[in-house]
Design an enzyme around this catalytic site. Structure first.
Site, PDB file in Angstrom:
ATOM      1  CG  ASP A 170      -4.082   3.983  10.406  1.00  0.00           C
ATOM      2  OD1 ASP A 170      -3.914   5.277   9.768  1.00  0.00           O
ATOM      3  OD2 ASP A 170      -5.014   3.053   8.901  1.00  0.00           O
ATOM      4  CD  GLU A 401      -1.184  -0.358   2.019  1.00  0.00           C
ATOM      5  OE1 GLU A 401      -1.855  -1.847   2.174  1.00  0.00           O
ATOM      6  OE2 GLU A 401      -1.685  -0.013   2.800  1.00  0.00           O
TER       7      GLU A 401
HETATM    8  C1  9WN Z   1      -8.265   3.504   6.599  1.00  0.00           C
HETATM    9  C2  9WN Z   1      -5.275   4.681   2.042  1.00  0.00           C
HETATM   10  C3  9WN Z   1      -4.917   4.811   3.455  1.00  0.00           C
HETATM   11  C4  9WN Z   1      -3.987   5.714   4.332  1.00  0.00           C
HETATM   12  C5  9WN Z   1      -3.941   5.954   4.953  1.00  0.00           C
HETATM   13  C6  9WN Z   1      -3.158   4.210   5.037  1.00  0.00           C
HETATM   14  C7  9WN Z   1      -4.794   3.277   5.501  1.00  0.00           C
HETATM   15  C8  9WN Z   1      -7.116   3.005   6.256  1.00  0.00           C
HETATM   16  C9  9WN Z   1      -7.016   1.667   6.104  1.00  0.00           C
HETATM   17  O1  9WN Z   1      -4.629   3.624   4.082  1.00  0.00           O
HETATM   18  O2  9WN Z   1      -5.799   3.417   6.244  1.00  0.00           O
HETATM   19  O3  9WN Z   1      -8.132   5.294   7.098  1.00  0.00           O
HETATM   20  O4  9WN Z   1      -8.191   0.832   5.860  1.00  0.00           O
HETATM   21  O5  9WN Z   1      -6.317   1.149   6.618  1.00  0.00           O
HETATM   22  O6  9WN Z   1      -2.955   4.472   6.885  1.00  0.00           O
HETATM   23  O7  9WN Z   1      -2.422   6.576   5.345  1.00  0.00           O
HETATM   24  O8  9WN Z   1      -4.466   7.058   3.373  1.00  0.00           O
HETATM   25  O9  9WN Z   1      -4.184   4.583   0.971  1.00  0.00           O
END
Ligand code: 9WN
Length: 440
Positions: A170, A401
């Site tokens: 992101d 994470e």
């Molecule tokens: C937005 C779920 C997801 C991953 C992404 C990571 C994070 C979400 C957030 O979490 O993104 O989609 O709320 O930050 O960046 O890669 O799929 O683990």
């Protein structure tokens, strides 16, 4: 390092995060089903519960849109707050969105077909796994059709991503210049839960979030239909996204052989996409793959681990392979002498921050993808070393994470599902490789 107990702990994490027919990435921080998370999770699950691995993918596909898009989030009915929630997206504005599932309006890194094939390959009950592939083949096919036809907005053979959340990375600095240029016409009200659960120094900023919300609102205003793509704020030909789509397309081809279905389109998409990746995204001058910003017409020349993901592809020549392998080797851009591999962006880049999300920390899925690439290109020794170092990092610090590339400290949420799932796969691979005596 006790590999057996590490696997047992990883299985416990996946059991903890199990909800109905899928696995939450994390109980509190991410209480719904995510697209590429589920792909990685299914691979880990298939080592100890083949049924659940198949269910994980089938559950995600229940959220697929009629135009083939597999959304980045399929919302669940579970308790737990997450924002943006399903109401924010109003995906019903597009008649292709599913009637019985609430989803986001965008997609995410397309690694699903690759994962489905891995689930089959790992399974012991081959008959059942073959039935599973038969059941999901048309879903996977229509997802690739969506990507290769509807999302090839410029007609050059490359898939365009329309939101930083689609990249899954992101707040990667690759998007900084684009985000910088976006002017918010009216103040975007943002509600955040993430930075109440996790210290905000580890997460994207409020400014990033207002722009994420703004871009999503623009997509919503277009009813998630993009004939007029030049009016969109974020349109990128993302190296990693296109590479994973190609990797998945190769897997789809193999799946079609297993279930004896012959589809000419798969070969056509494959040829078109490989040619476009190599001709448009490869910089002969810098000997590197770069993303392309369609709106400004500029190459995004930032060096991150995402630029190295094409290593997993079968289309590279010797120069391309050597340039990537050199970048990810020890004592170079992503692996400091006394640190833990691989940082998500170059340790030398001005944006590097060892604690902040996709701007420096080590992510296990990125290491895993690079390991797949090293194995594809025959660098088995380096692949085994990177696998071992990755497992060492997790066994010392927990199933976090992301991790500090210098100290190894875990950040973000603990008990993170893809960290656990890929641990199981890495342990298995290490145990079956020639390097077992050295690393067990
Ligand atoms: C937005 C779920 C997801 C991953 C992404 C990571 C994070 C979400 C957030 O979490 O993104 O989609 O709320 O930050 O960046 O890669 O799929 O683990």
């Amino acid at each position: 390092m006790q590999l057996k107990s590490l696997t047992q702990q990883a299985i416990q994490v996946l059991k903890l995060n199990h909800y109905k027919h899928f696995t939450k990435p994390s109980l509190k921080l991410y209480p719904h089903q995510w697209n590429w998370d589920s792909a990685f999770i299914a691979i880990g699950l298939s080592y100890f519960d083949e049924q659940r691995a198949q269910e994980e993918i089938i559950s995600l596909l229940k959220g697929q849109w009629a135009n083939g898009m597999i959304p980045h989030i399929v919302y669940s009915d579970s308790s737990g707050e997450y924002f943006p929630d399903a109401n924010f997206w109003e995906s019903e504005k597009n008649s292709d969105s599913p009637q019985y599932r609430l989803t986001s309006g965008i997609t995410q890194q397309p690694i699903l077909s690759f994962a489905a094939l891995r689930v089959y390959q790992i399974s012991k009950d081959k008959k059942k796994a073959e039935n599973f592939l038969e059941k999901i083949f048309s879903n996977l096919f229509s997802y690739h059709k969506f990507l290769l036809e509807e999302r090839d907005l410029t007609g050059e053979g490359l898939i365009c991503t329309l939101h930083p959340w689609e990249s899954g990375l992101d707040n990667s600095p690759r998007w900084d210049n684009i985000l910088e240029k976006i002017k918010l016409t009216s103040p975007t009200k943002i509600r955040r839960v993430d930075n109440k659960l996790i210290d905000k120094q580890y997460r994207p900023t409020d400014k990033d979030y207002s722009i994420y919300f703004h871009i999503a609102k623009v997509l919503k205003k277009h009813n998630y239909q993009y004939k007029d793509y030049l009016k969109l704020p974020f349109v990128v030909q993302d190296v990693m996204f296109n590479s994973l789509a190609l990797l998945s397309l190769e897997a789809l081809k193999e799946i079609s052989i297993i279930i004896q279905k012959d589809y000419e389109e798969i070969n056509n998409w494959h040829n078109k996409l490989s040619n476009a990746i190599n001709s448009i995204l490869w910089s002969e001058e810098h000997k590197q793959f770069y993303d392309f910003d369609v709106i400004s017409g500029e190459v995004i020349n930032k060096l991150t681990l995402a630029n190295c993901i094409p290593l997993a592809l079968n289309l590279l020549d010797k120069v391309q392979i050597e340039s990537i392998v050199n970048l990810i080797s020890k004592n170079n851009n992503f692996w400091s002498d006394n640190g833990f591999p691989l940082s998500s962006i170059s340790l030398a880049s001005p944006e590097f921050n060892p604690k902040n999300y996709w701007r420096g920390p080590v992510w296990i899925n990125m290491n895993w993808l690079i390991i797949q690439g090293l194995e594809t290109q025959g660098f088995n020794g380096l692949a085994a070393k990177l696998s071992y170092e990755t497992l060492h990092l997790i066994s010392k610090n927990g199933f976090y994470e992301y991790f500090d590339p210098f100290t190894g400290k875990g950040y973000g949420t603990n008990n993170f599902s893809w960290t656990a799932a890929l641990t199981i796969d890495l342990v298995k691979t290490i145990q079956t490789s020639d390097n077992i005596t050295h690393y067990s």
